[in-house]
Design a protein around this motif. Structure first.
Motif, PDB file in Angstrom:
ATOM      1  N   LEU A 136     -28.080  50.606  72.100  1.00 33.82           N
ATOM      2  CA  LEU A 136     -27.699  49.245  72.448  1.00 33.82           C
ATOM      3  C   LEU A 136     -27.007  48.587  71.259  1.00 33.82           C
ATOM      4  O   LEU A 136     -27.532  48.620  70.138  1.00 33.82           O
ATOM      5  N   LEU A 252     -34.976  45.905  78.396  1.00 35.40           N
ATOM      6  CA  LEU A 252     -35.376  47.276  78.058  1.00 35.40           C
ATOM      7  C   LEU A 252     -36.273  47.876  79.132  1.00 35.40           C
ATOM      8  O   LEU A 252     -36.190  49.079  79.417  1.00 35.40           O
ATOM      9  N   ILE A 264     -34.796  54.694  72.502  1.00 32.27           N
ATOM     10  CA  ILE A 264     -33.820  53.622  72.606  1.00 32.27           C
ATOM     11  C   ILE A 264     -33.533  53.160  71.183  1.00 32.27           C
ATOM     12  O   ILE A 264     -34.439  52.733  70.464  1.00 32.27           O
ATOM     13  N   ILE A 266     -31.445  50.619  68.765  1.00 31.27           N
ATOM     14  CA  ILE A 266     -30.812  49.306  68.870  1.00 31.27           C
ATOM     15  C   ILE A 266     -30.202  48.935  67.527  1.00 31.27           C
ATOM     16  O   ILE A 266     -30.849  49.032  66.483  1.00 31.27           O
ATOM     17  N   LEU A 285     -42.398  44.413  77.447  1.00 29.02           N
ATOM     18  CA  LEU A 285     -42.330  45.819  77.856  1.00 29.02           C
ATOM     19  C   LEU A 285     -43.652  46.286  78.454  1.00 29.02           C
ATOM     20  O   LEU A 285     -43.678  46.965  79.487  1.00 29.02           O
ATOM     21  N   CYS A 297     -41.335  56.854  75.431  1.00 30.46           N
ATOM     22  CA  CYS A 297     -40.129  56.285  74.810  1.00 30.46           C
ATOM     23  C   CYS A 297     -40.452  55.607  73.483  1.00 30.46           C
ATOM     24  O   CYS A 297     -41.393  54.828  73.386  1.00 30.46           O
ATOM     25  N   ILE A 299     -38.783  53.026  70.594  1.00 29.28           N
ATOM     26  CA  ILE A 299     -37.721  52.037  70.408  1.00 29.28           C
ATOM     27  C   ILE A 299     -37.573  51.804  68.918  1.00 29.28           C
ATOM     28  O   ILE A 299     -38.525  51.400  68.238  1.00 29.28           O
TER      29      ILE A 299
END
Length: 324
Positions: A136, A252, A264, A266, A285, A297, A299
């Motif tokens: 992202l 997200l 993910i 960012i 989340l 996942c 982040i």
């Protein structure tokens, strides 16, 4: 063994040519030169070719093996065309690949900037070793680059990853032409708009805020100032960043549920303001995403930091070379 790559970044206000060496250990930026974007596409392409050739000559770097081009969309990566991006007026169906193929005689690739950054983080940064990764941008705008099942996914016509257009709220800052969008809340411009709106409310109620005392007026509030004020303990700035964090988590959660990524990554604002954004993001989340998908996942902030933009075009060059 290293691979010598050339990278070209085409932007609305400036262009840049980069020379880099890629290896199993990562990417080394050998040289970079930027200049204001010329008035016409033809002038810009000629200048980029000349600067890249000069860099290779100055650094005694013969054997350029591929060139990558990064540019804001829309574009047609397969045909090598830039299709009238809003920040590049006059760039309507401009072939940016053929001139460099003819001049340098090497593979040349084109990708939008979010895809280019995704490739760079996947190969050399925080996404390294993953098979399903989302990058992202979270900077001037909010866009995504998608690595799915071990390869870049661009969609049917290079429009995959336009997550900034998703509406998160019926009301909210405008971004990507839509009020309450992901980009409206989670971008530099969106944070500034949200803070200005809240500052007007506070001032009308007779409350004080460090944001206004720093700028002298509401119109001077920027995302950078919001972050600085929040770190200094300003109540309004903390409220704004908390809201942005919650909206980030909401966006997200959709990506986690739909794409089931293992990572993910960012960039930009998140990488700089993670401590302010994480509490709201993580709470949202936990409330919104499927627990099994969320557990799978991670982040993380961009691993390449402020160099991700330079590495992005070089990663497109490596991608083009691998596809030959």
């Amino acid at each position: 063994m290293t691979t010598l790559l050339g990278g070209l970044d085409i932007g609305g206000t400036k262009c840049a040519a980069v020379l880099g060496r890629a290896s199993e250990d990562g990417i080394e930026i050998v040289a970079k030169r930027s200049f204001p974007t010329p008035a016409s596409p033809q002038e810009a392409l000629e200048a980029l070719g000349a600067v890249l050739a000069e860099l290779a000559d100055e650094h005694h770097a013969p054997g350029l093996q591929a060139i990558g081009i990064s540019c804001g969309g829309p574009l047609d990566s397969g045909a090598g065309l830039i299709l009238s991006p809003p920040n590049l007026p006059g760039w309507d169906r401009i072939d940016v690949v053929t001139p460099f193929k003819e001049r340098f005689g090497v593979p040349v690739g084109l990708q939008n900037d979010a895809n280019a950054c995704a490739l760079a983080e996947w190969k050399w940064g925080a996404g390294r070793g993953s098979r399903n990764m989302i990058f992202l941008t979270f900077g001037t705008g909010m866009g995504a680059g998608l690595i799915l099942d071990g390869r870049l996914y661009a969609g049917t016509n290079d429009m995959a990853g336009e997550v900034g257009h998703m509406r998160l709220e019926q009301d909210g800052p405008e971004g990507y032409g839509k009020s309450g969008s992901f980009e409206g809340f989670c971008s530099g411009g969106g944070i500034a708009k949200l803070a200005r709106s809240r500052a007007l409310e506070w001032l009308a109620e007779g409350k004080s805020t460090l944001l206004c005392s720093k700028t002298g007026e509401v119109d001077g509030i920027t995302a950078k100032l919001v972050g600085e004020a929040a770190r200094a303990g300003d109540e309004l700035a903390l409220d704004v960043m908390g809201n942005v964090g919650r909206q980030l988590g909401r966006g997200l959660a959709v990506l986690v549920d739909v794409l089931n990524p293992e990572r993910i990554v960012i960039g930009s604002i998140y990488a700089r303001q993670q401590a302010l954004l994480d509490p709201g993001m993580l709470a949202e989340l936990q409330a919104e995403a499927l627990s099994l998908s969320l557990k799978a996942c991670r982040i993380v902030p961009a691993g390449l930091g402020e160099t991700v933009g330079d590495a992005a075009s070089l990663s497109v060059a490596q991608y083009a070379l691998a596809r030959e």
